[in-house]
Scaffold this motif. Sequence first.
Motif, short mmCIF file in Angstrom:
data_model
loop_
_atom_site.label_atom_id
_atom_site.label_comp_id
_atom_site.label_asym_id
_atom_site.label_seq_id
_atom_site.Cartn_x
_atom_site.Cartn_y
_atom_site.Cartn_z
N UNK A 1 -5.86 -3.47 28.42
CA UNK A 1 -5.92 -3.89 29.82
C UNK A 1 -7.36 -3.82 30.30
N UNK A 2 -7.86 -4.95 30.74
CA UNK A 2 -9.23 -5.03 31.21
C UNK A 2 -9.28 -5.92 32.44
N UNK A 3 -10.18 -5.63 33.34
CA UNK A 3 -10.37 -6.45 34.52
C UNK A 3 -11.84 -6.61 34.80
N UNK A 4 -12.17 -7.21 35.94
CA UNK A 4 -13.58 -7.37 36.26
C UNK A 4 -13.80 -7.32 37.76
N UNK A 5 -14.97 -6.83 38.13
CA UNK A 5 -15.39 -6.74 39.53
C UNK A 5 -16.42 -7.84 39.78
N UNK A 6 -16.07 -8.76 40.66
CA UNK A 6 -16.95 -9.90 40.95
C UNK A 6 -16.66 -10.38 42.37
N UNK B 1 -14.79 -7.77 44.80
CA UNK B 1 -13.41 -7.29 44.64
C UNK B 1 -13.02 -7.29 43.17
N UNK B 2 -11.94 -6.56 42.88
CA UNK B 2 -11.45 -6.45 41.52
C UNK B 2 -10.40 -7.51 41.21
N UNK B 3 -10.42 -7.98 39.98
CA UNK B 3 -9.31 -8.72 39.40
C UNK B 3 -8.91 -7.90 38.18
N UNK B 4 -7.82 -7.16 38.28
CA UNK B 4 -7.42 -6.26 37.20
C UNK B 4 -6.53 -6.94 36.17
N UNK B 5 -6.40 -8.25 36.27
CA UNK B 5 -5.58 -9.00 35.31
C UNK B 5 -6.40 -9.86 34.37
N UNK B 6 -7.72 -9.91 34.57
CA UNK B 6 -8.55 -10.78 33.73
C UNK B 6 -9.96 -10.20 33.62
N UNK B 7 -10.58 -10.32 32.44
CA UNK B 7 -11.97 -9.88 32.29
C UNK B 7 -12.98 -10.93 32.74
N UNK B 8 -12.50 -12.12 33.13
CA UNK B 8 -13.40 -13.24 33.41
C UNK B 8 -13.69 -13.36 34.91
N UNK B 9 -14.96 -13.60 35.28
CA UNK B 9 -15.29 -13.76 36.70
C UNK B 9 -14.59 -14.97 37.31
N UNK B 10 -14.16 -14.81 38.56
CA UNK B 10 -13.38 -15.85 39.24
C UNK B 10 -14.30 -16.65 40.16
N UNK C 1 -24.02 -14.02 25.02
CA UNK C 1 -22.74 -14.11 25.72
C UNK C 1 -21.62 -13.40 25.02
N UNK C 2 -21.95 -12.42 24.17
CA UNK C 2 -20.91 -11.78 23.36
C UNK C 2 -19.89 -11.01 24.20
N UNK C 3 -20.24 -10.68 25.46
CA UNK C 3 -19.29 -9.95 26.30
C UNK C 3 -18.27 -10.88 26.96
N UNK C 4 -18.37 -12.19 26.71
CA UNK C 4 -17.30 -13.09 27.10
C UNK C 4 -17.42 -13.80 28.43
N UNK C 5 -18.55 -13.67 29.13
CA UNK C 5 -18.65 -14.26 30.46
C UNK C 5 -18.99 -15.74 30.45
N UNK C 6 -19.03 -16.38 29.27
CA UNK C 6 -19.17 -17.83 29.22
C UNK C 6 -17.84 -18.51 29.52
N UNK C 7 -16.80 -17.72 29.65
CA UNK C 7 -15.48 -18.22 30.06
C UNK C 7 -15.19 -17.66 31.45
N UNK C 8 -14.69 -18.49 32.35
CA UNK C 8 -14.46 -18.07 33.73
C UNK C 8 -13.07 -18.49 34.20
N UNK C 9 -12.68 -17.98 35.35
CA UNK C 9 -11.51 -18.49 36.07
C UNK C 9 -12.03 -19.45 37.13
N UNK C 10 -11.40 -20.60 37.26
CA UNK C 10 -11.93 -21.58 38.22
C UNK C 10 -10.86 -22.45 38.85
#
Length: 458
Positions: free
Chosen positions: A88-93, A96-105, A172-181
């Motif tokens: 389980x991983x989320x991201x702060x962007x 605010x938090x999105x605790x359902x996805x590691x990708x910035x929204x 980009x090995x930490x995965x932020x080249x993929x986003x929610x959009x």
Amino acid sequence: MANTQAVVVGGGICGMVAALLLKQRFTNVVLIEQADTVGGLFCSVKDSSGAAYDMGSHIPNATGVAELDEILFADADTSSWHKIARLCSGNYFGGSWDLNSPFPDASKLPQDMYQQGCGELINHTDLPESNLLYDYCANSLGVVFTESIVVPILRKLYGQDAPLKSLTMAAGLFGFTRILALPADVTATLKQLPAFDAKLGYQREADFQQRKAQDNLSEVTYYYPTTGEGIGYWVTQLQKRVERAGVEIITSERVANIAHHDKKVTSLVLANSERVLDCDFLFWSAPPFIALAAMGLTPARGQVTLRTALIFHLNFDRPLLDKKSHYLWVWDPSSAIFRLTLYPNLTGQSNHNHLSAEILCSPDEVDSFTQPEVIDELVSMGIVDPQAKCVSGQTQVINNTFPVPTTEFQAVNQQNYETLSNCVDNVVVSGRFSGKCWRQAEVLIEAYESIMQATDAR
């Protein structure tokens, strides 16, 4: 010629696994480690209260290679390990938090910027081939999302003056080249296309699970120790197994000279003891330029910038507010923190309320970050209870831990790897230092396959 002695240089997880694999094929195996203990970045530290912390979010997973997994997780079915079916991983962007996805929204951006960015993203329908991260993102996500999401993250990780246009895809090995959009239904449909699959994350867990079933992807099991020793327990167990196998471990030592003849490494001389080790096979889990210098060859050199990992290990008198996430990304540029590890959630049981907050910086920036400021950030982000007090902890500074992956760094490293590989044919270089892979499971699989191929050919 009989397989008499193999030497492993580098006593991290990969080096210890290599030593065990080689002991099945050579009479003698010697493992050399420069530090005073084996384990590398997988060692753990404890604070004054006994809370254990890791040097990063280290959560190993099964590789799917039976011989490897038997070595890595021999006692995985005991109470010493917490099996994790889904990380389980989320991201702060965007505050605010999105605790359902590691990708910035991207929808958290100002509305006009978001709409313009979506227009660009939709119009990029081809999968970019560039090895340069900025160019790749600009031709995948579009310039708006690249400048507003990716660039601030790159500056956070690699420095405000990082050469953005020269960073390779390794940045980009930490995965932020993929986003929610885009809306969930639209995303699920578009991700059937390779170009959109590479740049969009699923909005819904159900869509992700459906895709896994469609692609016939097997479940991955992750493991974390429950013994209160952190991931260092894994290191301890592997070291015991290496020693029981009869591998000689030499710590606080380095290689001063490597003798080679007729495309074969024949012996190594250790720097401190001046001991000479005969060598029929060498597994090298260190930068290739060190081996070349020890062989009397001139390695390629270039400008390399190494980042310092500054880790605040903190233990509180109240439970952490996030009871779900195993680790979290902090992509918001307002915070210098880039990753959090929440240990009570990893172990499934804990006598402590502890976490690690990681910052990447230059060595001269270390003193500009303080524990009270980090705690205030964690409170404002809703990770730590405002009434909680920090009862113990430790601040860890790890210099020269993370290279800024520029084209120059990649070219120099690749040239040295190729020079070493072409010079001698009884050497295997660990995947991480060959530039082939970075993530731990991939490194171990690559090492296993390389050792099998090299030793079977002997």
